[in-house]
Design a protein around this motif. Structure first.
Motif, mmCIF file in Angstrom:
data_model
loop_
_atom_site.group_PDB
_atom_site.id
_atom_site.type_symbol
_atom_site.label_atom_id
_atom_site.label_comp_id
_atom_site.label_asym_id
_atom_site.label_seq_id
_atom_site.Cartn_x
_atom_site.Cartn_y
_atom_site.Cartn_z
ATOM 1 N N VAL A 102 0.837 -1.202 0.000
ATOM 2 C CA VAL A 102 0.000 0.000 0.000
ATOM 3 C C VAL A 102 0.875 1.257 0.000
ATOM 4 N N MET A 103 1.921 1.280 0.817
ATOM 5 C CA MET A 103 2.804 2.449 0.862
ATOM 6 C C MET A 103 3.535 2.648 -0.464
ATOM 7 N N GLN A 104 3.844 1.559 -1.156
ATOM 8 C CA GLN A 104 4.486 1.670 -2.470
ATOM 9 C C GLN A 104 3.555 2.377 -3.453
ATOM 10 N N ARG A 105 2.270 2.070 -3.396
ATOM 11 C CA ARG A 105 1.296 2.709 -4.291
ATOM 12 C C ARG A 105 1.075 4.167 -3.911
ATOM 13 N N ILE A 106 0.993 4.453 -2.611
ATOM 14 C CA ILE A 106 0.767 5.838 -2.161
ATOM 15 C C ILE A 106 1.961 6.714 -2.520
ATOM 16 N N THR A 107 3.174 6.240 -2.239
ATOM 17 C CA THR A 107 4.355 7.044 -2.560
ATOM 18 C C THR A 107 4.518 7.183 -4.070
ATOM 19 N N GLY A 108 4.169 6.155 -4.820
ATOM 20 C CA GLY A 108 4.244 6.247 -6.279
ATOM 21 C C GLY A 108 3.301 7.312 -6.817
ATOM 22 N N LEU A 109 2.091 7.353 -6.298
ATOM 23 C CA LEU A 109 1.122 8.366 -6.718
ATOM 24 C C LEU A 109 1.599 9.763 -6.323
ATOM 25 N N ALA A 110 2.109 9.903 -5.112
ATOM 26 C CA ALA A 110 2.621 11.202 -4.664
ATOM 27 C C ALA A 110 3.807 11.638 -5.521
ATOM 28 N N LEU A 111 4.671 10.709 -5.894
ATOM 29 C CA LEU A 111 5.814 11.047 -6.740
ATOM 30 C C LEU A 111 5.378 11.481 -8.136
ATOM 31 N N VAL A 112 4.329 10.867 -8.658
ATOM 32 C CA VAL A 112 3.817 11.297 -9.967
ATOM 33 C C VAL A 112 3.302 12.729 -9.879
ATOM 34 N N VAL A 113 2.564 13.057 -8.827
ATOM 35 C CA VAL A 113 2.055 14.421 -8.645
ATOM 36 C C VAL A 113 3.225 15.399 -8.506
ATOM 37 N N LEU A 114 4.213 15.063 -7.684
ATOM 38 C CA LEU A 114 5.377 15.926 -7.519
ATOM 39 C C LEU A 114 6.166 16.063 -8.818
ATOM 40 N N MET A 115 6.260 14.980 -9.583
ATOM 41 C CA MET A 115 6.998 15.025 -10.836
ATOM 42 C C MET A 115 6.316 15.942 -11.849
ATOM 43 N N ILE A 116 4.998 15.893 -11.910
ATOM 44 C CA ILE A 116 4.261 16.783 -12.811
ATOM 45 C C ILE A 116 4.455 18.231 -12.376
ATOM 46 N N GLY A 117 4.362 18.484 -11.077
ATOM 47 C CA GLY A 117 4.605 19.835 -10.564
ATOM 48 C C GLY A 117 6.019 20.286 -10.851
ATOM 49 N N HIS A 118 6.984 19.392 -10.690
ATOM 50 C CA HIS A 118 8.383 19.721 -10.983
ATOM 51 C C HIS A 118 8.544 20.085 -12.458
ATOM 52 N N TYR A 119 7.928 19.300 -13.329
ATOM 53 C CA TYR A 119 8.053 19.570 -14.759
ATOM 54 C C TYR A 119 7.459 20.934 -15.106
ATOM 55 N N ILE A 120 6.289 21.221 -14.569
ATOM 56 C CA ILE A 120 5.640 22.505 -14.862
ATOM 57 C C ILE A 120 6.480 23.655 -14.335
ATOM 58 N N LEU A 121 6.960 23.540 -13.094
ATOM 59 C CA LEU A 121 7.730 24.633 -12.499
ATOM 60 C C LEU A 121 9.114 24.808 -13.109
ATOM 61 N N MET A 122 9.761 23.718 -13.467
ATOM 62 C CA MET A 122 11.161 23.798 -13.862
ATOM 63 C C MET A 122 11.411 23.750 -15.366
ATOM 64 N N HIS A 123 10.572 23.075 -16.122
ATOM 65 C CA HIS A 123 10.888 22.854 -17.526
ATOM 66 C C HIS A 123 9.869 23.456 -18.489
#
Length: 120
Positions: free
Chosen positions: A16-37
Motif C-alpha cells: 500500500v505504501m508503495q502505491r501511495i508514494t508512487g502516486l505522490a511522486l507522480v504528482v510531484l513530478m508533474i509539478g516539478h516539470y511545470i515549475l522547472m521545464h
C-alpha cells in the motif's frame, strides 16, 4: 479443519505504501516539470536556483521529493528481495544495508537542501 494463522510479514502495508508514494511522486513530478521545464524563464543557473530556494515551499517540495523517492526506491528493491527464499541472516543483512544506505543518502540530500543559503 484448516485454521488461518495471520502473518505480520505479509507485505500488505509495504504494498500500500508503495502505491501511495508512487502516486505522490507522480504528482510531484508533474509539478516539478511545470515549475522547472515548462516555463522558459525558470532558469537553471546557480542564481536562478538560489532565488527559487529563498522560498520555503521549494525546500519543502525538494525534501518531500527526497524522502518519498528514497522510500519508494528502497521499498521496491526490498520487495524484489522478498520474492526470494533467503536465510534469515541474509535477509537481515540486506535489509540493514538498505536502511543504512537510505538514511545516508537521505541525510546527504537534506544536507544539500539545507546548505543553500538564505540571501536577503
Amino acid at each position: 479443519m484448516y485454521k488461518y494463522k495471520a502473518s505480520k510479514d505479509t507485505g500488505s502495508k509495504s504494498w500500500v505504501m508503495q502505491r501511495i508514494t508512487g502516486l505522490a511522486l507522480v504528482v510531484l513530478m508533474i509539478g516539478h516539470y511545470i515549475l522547472m521545464h515548462y516555463h522558459p524563464d525558470s532558469g537553471h543557473t546557480y542564481q536562478a536556483v538560489l532565488a527559487r530556494m529563498q522560498f520555503s515551499w521549494y525546500r519543502i517540495i525538494d525534501l518531500t521529493f527526497i524522502v518519498l523517492g528514497m522510500y519508494h526506491g528502497l521499498n521496491g528493491i526490498w520487495n524484489i528481495f522478498r520474492d526470494y527464499k533467503m536465510k534469515p541472516w541474509l535477509k537481515l543483512s540486506i535489509l540493514s544495508a538498505l536502511i543504512i544506505f537510505g538514511i545516508a543518502f537521505t541525510a546527504w540530500g537534506f544536507n544539500i537542501v539545507f546548505s543553500i543559503p538564505y540571501v536577503n
